[in-house]
Design a protein around this motif. Structure first.
Motif, PDB file in Angstrom:
ATOM      1  N   PRO A  92      11.724 -79.403 -30.887  1.00 51.91           N
ATOM      2  CA  PRO A  92      12.739 -78.406 -31.256  1.00 51.91           C
ATOM      3  C   PRO A  92      12.685 -78.027 -32.733  1.00 51.91           C
ATOM      4  O   PRO A  92      12.859 -76.854 -33.077  1.00 51.91           O
ATOM      5  N   CYS A  93      12.427 -79.014 -33.612  1.00 48.17           N
ATOM      6  CA  CYS A  93      12.428 -78.719 -35.052  1.00 48.17           C
ATOM      7  C   CYS A  93      11.311 -77.733 -35.406  1.00 48.17           C
ATOM      8  O   CYS A  93      11.511 -76.800 -36.193  1.00 48.17           O
ATOM      9  N   MET A  94      10.134 -77.914 -34.815  1.00 47.35           N
ATOM     10  CA  MET A  94       9.004 -77.032 -35.131  1.00 47.35           C
ATOM     11  C   MET A  94       9.218 -75.644 -34.518  1.00 47.35           C
ATOM     12  O   MET A  94       8.924 -74.627 -35.142  1.00 47.35           O
ATOM     13  N   LEU A 121      14.449 -86.116 -25.367  1.00 42.93           N
ATOM     14  CA  LEU A 121      13.178 -86.752 -25.716  1.00 42.93           C
ATOM     15  C   LEU A 121      13.164 -87.227 -27.175  1.00 42.93           C
ATOM     16  O   LEU A 121      12.506 -88.204 -27.513  1.00 42.93           O
ATOM     17  N   CYS A 122      13.915 -86.536 -28.024  1.00 38.30           N
ATOM     18  CA  CYS A 122      13.971 -86.907 -29.457  1.00 38.30           C
ATOM     19  C   CYS A 122      14.447 -88.343 -29.642  1.00 38.30           C
ATOM     20  O   CYS A 122      14.133 -88.988 -30.638  1.00 38.30           O
ATOM     21  N   GLU A 123      15.224 -88.853 -28.687  1.00 39.76           N
ATOM     22  CA  GLU A 123      15.744 -90.222 -28.811  1.00 39.76           C
ATOM     23  C   GLU A 123      14.636 -91.252 -28.622  1.00 39.76           C
ATOM     24  O   GLU A 123      14.799 -92.412 -28.960  1.00 39.76           O
ATOM     25  N   SER A 129       7.941 -88.032 -40.538  1.00 36.07           N
ATOM     26  CA  SER A 129       8.664 -88.702 -39.447  1.00 36.07           C
ATOM     27  C   SER A 129       9.982 -87.969 -39.196  1.00 36.07           C
ATOM     28  O   SER A 129      10.428 -87.162 -40.024  1.00 36.07           O
ATOM     29  N   CYS A 130      10.614 -88.298 -38.064  1.00 30.77           N
ATOM     30  CA  CYS A 130      11.912 -87.681 -37.760  1.00 30.77           C
ATOM     31  C   CYS A 130      12.924 -88.032 -38.847  1.00 30.77           C
ATOM     32  O   CYS A 130      13.755 -87.199 -39.217  1.00 30.77           O
ATOM     33  N   ALA A 131      12.846 -89.266 -39.372  1.00 30.61           N
ATOM     34  CA  ALA A 131      13.807 -89.685 -40.402  1.00 30.61           C
ATOM     35  C   ALA A 131      13.677 -88.779 -41.628  1.00 30.61           C
ATOM     36  O   ALA A 131      14.681 -88.317 -42.185  1.00 30.61           O
ATOM     37  N   LEU A 157      15.786 -80.780 -41.607  1.00 31.59           N
ATOM     38  CA  LEU A 157      14.878 -80.034 -40.723  1.00 31.59           C
ATOM     39  C   LEU A 157      14.926 -80.509 -39.269  1.00 31.59           C
ATOM     40  O   LEU A 157      14.235 -79.964 -38.412  1.00 31.59           O
ATOM     41  N   CYS A 158      15.704 -81.542 -39.021  1.00 31.26           N
ATOM     42  CA  CYS A 158      15.810 -82.052 -37.648  1.00 31.26           C
ATOM     43  C   CYS A 158      16.937 -81.293 -36.962  1.00 31.26           C
ATOM     44  O   CYS A 158      18.118 -81.580 -37.180  1.00 31.26           O
ATOM     45  N   VAL A 159      16.574 -80.311 -36.161  1.00 32.69           N
ATOM     46  CA  VAL A 159      17.607 -79.489 -35.529  1.00 32.69           C
ATOM     47  C   VAL A 159      17.353 -79.365 -34.028  1.00 32.69           C
ATOM     48  O   VAL A 159      16.225 -79.511 -33.566  1.00 32.69           O
ATOM     49  N   ARG A 160      18.428 -79.097 -33.315  1.00 33.32           N
ATOM     50  CA  ARG A 160      18.369 -78.888 -31.860  1.00 33.32           C
ATOM     51  C   ARG A 160      17.705 -80.062 -31.139  1.00 33.32           C
ATOM     52  O   ARG A 160      16.886 -79.869 -30.237  1.00 33.32           O
ATOM     53  N   ARG A 161      18.043 -81.264 -31.574  1.00 33.50           N
ATOM     54  CA  ARG A 161      17.491 -82.464 -30.922  1.00 33.50           C
ATOM     55  C   ARG A 161      17.761 -82.440 -29.418  1.00 33.50           C
ATOM     56  O   ARG A 161      18.812 -81.960 -28.991  1.00 33.50           O
ATOM     57  N   ASP A 162      16.826 -82.961 -28.651  1.00 35.96           N
ATOM     58  CA  ASP A 162      17.089 -83.075 -27.218  1.00 35.96           C
ATOM     59  C   ASP A 162      16.868 -84.523 -26.773  1.00 35.96           C
ATOM     60  O   ASP A 162      16.638 -85.407 -27.614  1.00 35.96           O
TER      61      ASP A 162
HETATM   62  S1  SF4 Z   1      14.199 -85.840 -33.618  1.00 33.82           S
HETATM   63 FE1  SF4 Z   1      13.266 -84.137 -32.513  1.00 33.82          FE
HETATM   64  S2  SF4 Z   1      13.994 -82.331 -33.568  1.00 33.82           S
HETATM   65 FE2  SF4 Z   1      14.393 -84.053 -34.923  1.00 33.82          FE
HETATM   66  S3  SF4 Z   1      12.596 -84.183 -36.226  1.00 33.82           S
HETATM   67 FE3  SF4 Z   1      12.212 -85.526 -34.523  1.00 33.82          FE
HETATM   68  S4  SF4 Z   1      11.126 -84.252 -33.052  1.00 33.82           S
HETATM   69 FE4  SF4 Z   1      12.054 -82.885 -34.505  1.00 33.82          FE
END
Ligand code: SF4
Length: 347
Positions: free
Chosen positions: A236-238, A323-325, A307-309, A316-321
């Motif tokens: 989602p972030c990309m 799978l992001c967990e 990394s996500c962190a 920049l981490c937006v619209r997490r879904d």
């Molecule tokens: S948690 Fe998902 S949306 Fe956030 S940075 Fe990671 S891959 Fe991107």
């Protein structure tokens, strides 16, 4: 009586203390001299073969590979040194996935020998002794909780998860049928925890031909593993960064870096990445080309996406879904969604 480990055993189980001491007291101490010798050259070839096999052969195919090419160790000392040199090469390549694959390769290689009773040189007693030396002493079919958690950290089958195990007084119940896998993972944890040698840049430059070849092999393998480029699986972030570009927004420096590194890592070439930026309102072909080439490796360093962190820290981490967990970075998201789209969507 405890079994003794001879020179061949040290080549088979190079993570043992005696093997480590042997490497530490060897010609490998003076790498520049060693590398310029004929013996050193032969050892590098063996080491490079080892790293290449680690990069290209999937875990399931490794036992067949060991059976075909490693069943007999013609020169125990050279094999032991090749273990050390493979670590030097991996240190120079300095890529986490190469290091992880090499560690996994070495753990499986040693396990192959530990389980190869058929040549009459390995037996149950040696397996038990290796387990003891690595601190994997199972008491009444149980393993200490902390050791267990470390060992199973990379095992994906739900059966290994703590919620599915019997845990009592800080010990986890394990079954005889699981000991082989646990010992292999214990070897992996021990090799991993030792880290890699710090190699001076001058030594890495002496290994440049092997390193360049292996870096190319790794890049090719990674792209093969990822499969054809598929925008529908972008995290989602990309997807949001690309959408923002198309919508006329200017990306922050970090946003540009993350997007470029991501697109490069999944296999887009420089022209294809520049095309993505063409949608930006402030598009400047020269500047974009320079930045993209730099991040894609022209400077000698190929960057991987943050990394996500880090993405989160930079907003920049937006619209997490869902799978992001389950992933640590945007690349992991893409990879996971490639491997198993239905599972990745949480259906
Ligand atoms: S948690 Fe998902 S949306 Fe956030 S940075 Fe990671 S891959 Fe991107």
């Amino acid at each position: 009586m405890r079994p003794a480990f001879d020179e061949k055993d040290l080549a088979r189980y190079p993570f043992l203390q005696e093997a480590q001491a042997k490497i530490a007291g060897s010609e490998l101490n003076n790498l520049e001299t060693f590398l310029s010798s004929e013996y050193g050259g032969q050892t590098i070839e063996l080491a490079a073969e080892r790293v290449e096999a680690a990069i290209t052969i999937p875990p399931k195919g490794l036992d067949a590979y060991f059976g075909e090419f490693h069943a007999i160790i013609p020169n125990a000392q050279k094999s032991l040194y090749a273990y050390g040199m493979a670590r030097v090469i991996a240190s120079c390549i300095n890529d986490r996935s190469v290091i992880d694959r090499l560690v996994m390769f070495e753990a499986r290689r040693s396990m192959f020998y530990l389980m190869s009773d058929d040549h009459g040189e390995t037996d149950e007693a040696k397996r038990e002794e290796v387990a003891r030396r690595l601190g994997l002493e199972l008491r009444d079919g149980t393993a200490p909780l902390a050791t267990y958690v470390e060992m199973v950290s990379v095992l994906r089958e739900p059966g290994w998860r703590l919620v599915n195990r019997e845990v009592k007084d800080g010990f986890v119940r394990v079954f005889d049928s699981e000991i082989e896998i646990l010992l292999r993972e214990r070897i992996r944890v021990v090799i991993r925890s030792r880290g890699l040698p710090q190699v001076p840049a001058e030594v890495c430059s002496l290994l440049a031909p092997a390193i360049e070849k292996l870096t190319a092999v790794h890049q090719g393998q990674m792209l093969r593993d990822l499969g054809p480029i598929d925008e529908s699986r972008y995290p989602p972030c990309m997807a949001a960064l690309i959408l923002a570009l198309a919508g006329g927004a200017n990306l922050t420096h970090m946003g540009r870096f993350a997007l470029t590194a991501f697109l490069h890592t999944i296999g887009l070439d420089v022209t294809q990445i520049v095309e993505v930026y063409q949608r930006a309102p402030d598009f400047d072909i020269q500047k974009t080309l320079y930045q993209v080439e730099h991040i894609s490796g022209r400077s000698g360093t190929e960057y991987t996406p943050p990394s996500c962190a880090t993405m989160e820290t930079n907003g920049l981490c937006v619209r997490r879904d869902a799978l992001c967990e389950r992933i640590g970075g945007p690349l992991g998201y893409y990879r996971k969604k490639k491997v198993s789209p239905s599972r990745a969507e949480g259906t």
